[in-house]
Design an enzyme around this catalytic site. Structure first.
Site, short mmCIF file in Angstrom:
data_model
loop_
_atom_site.label_atom_id
_atom_site.label_comp_id
_atom_site.label_asym_id
_atom_site.label_seq_id
_atom_site.Cartn_x
_atom_site.Cartn_y
_atom_site.Cartn_z
N CYS A 50 -29.43 9.20 16.57
CA CYS A 50 -28.01 8.85 16.68
C CYS A 50 -27.54 8.03 15.48
O CYS A 50 -26.35 7.88 15.26
CB CYS A 50 -27.74 8.08 17.98
SG CYS A 50 -28.55 6.48 18.05
N CYS B 61 -30.74 3.30 23.93
CA CYS B 61 -29.98 2.19 23.33
C CYS B 61 -30.66 0.86 23.67
O CYS B 61 -30.69 -0.05 22.84
CB CYS B 61 -28.54 2.21 23.82
SG CYS B 61 -27.76 3.84 23.80
FE1 FES Z 1 -28.06 5.70 20.00
FE2 FES Z 1 -26.64 4.23 21.67
S1 FES Z 1 -26.38 6.35 21.23
S2 FES Z 1 -28.17 3.56 20.29
#
Ligand code: FES
Length: 145
Positions: A35, A104
């Site tokens: 991400c 996360c």
């Molecule tokens: Fe990757 Fe939240 S989507 S840290």
């Protein structure tokens, strides 16, 4: 049912301990290649106690909420207690995260451990580095990445 708990929304909208500690005793960074989110944790440590902690997070709302909660959970605690922090504990304290957002909370655990490792190294304190290295989180594989 709402996607995010009230606690997640609260820590996202009003994050605690945001900022930088210029003369930090330990600084740690963690990122997720998929991400692209990055979290940085700064620690002030005195006599084995975390006297101050700040974070900078460039990432999603869950990452910000996880950082905020993790800093609250280790502030004022002994190093040993901070070492025991898990992404699962952070997630539970937040009232849960959606499955695709569990990674996360992993960033928060990893950034705290990276900052503690930095503190140990700077002070020449021997430690079990394997304990502080990034590792599979407390949730099952596949739930987090
Ligand atoms: Fe990757 Fe939240 S989507 S840290």
């Amino acid at each position: 049912m709402a996607l995010y708990s009230e606690k997640v929304m609260d820590h996202f909208r009003n994050p605690r301990n945001v900022g930088v500690i210029p003369d930090a005793d330990g600084v740690g960074e963690a990122g997720n290649a998929k991400c692209g989110d990055i979290m940085k944790i700064y620690l002030k440590i005195s006599d084995g106690t975390i006297t101050d902690v700040k974070f900078e997070t460039f990432g999603c709302g869950s990452a910000i909420a996880s950082s905020s909660m993790a800093t609250e959970m280790i502030k004022g605690k002994r190093i040993e207690d901070a070492l025991a922090l898990t992404n699962k504990a952070v997630t539970e304290a937040l009232g849960g995260l959606p499955a695709h957002k569990l990674h996360c909370s992993v960033l928060a655990e990893e950034a705290v451990k990276a900052a503690l490792l930095d503190y140990y190294r700077k002070n020449g304190i021997a430690c079990d580095e394997a304990l502080l290295a990034p590792h599979a989180c407390a949730f099952g594989e596949g739930e987090t990445r």
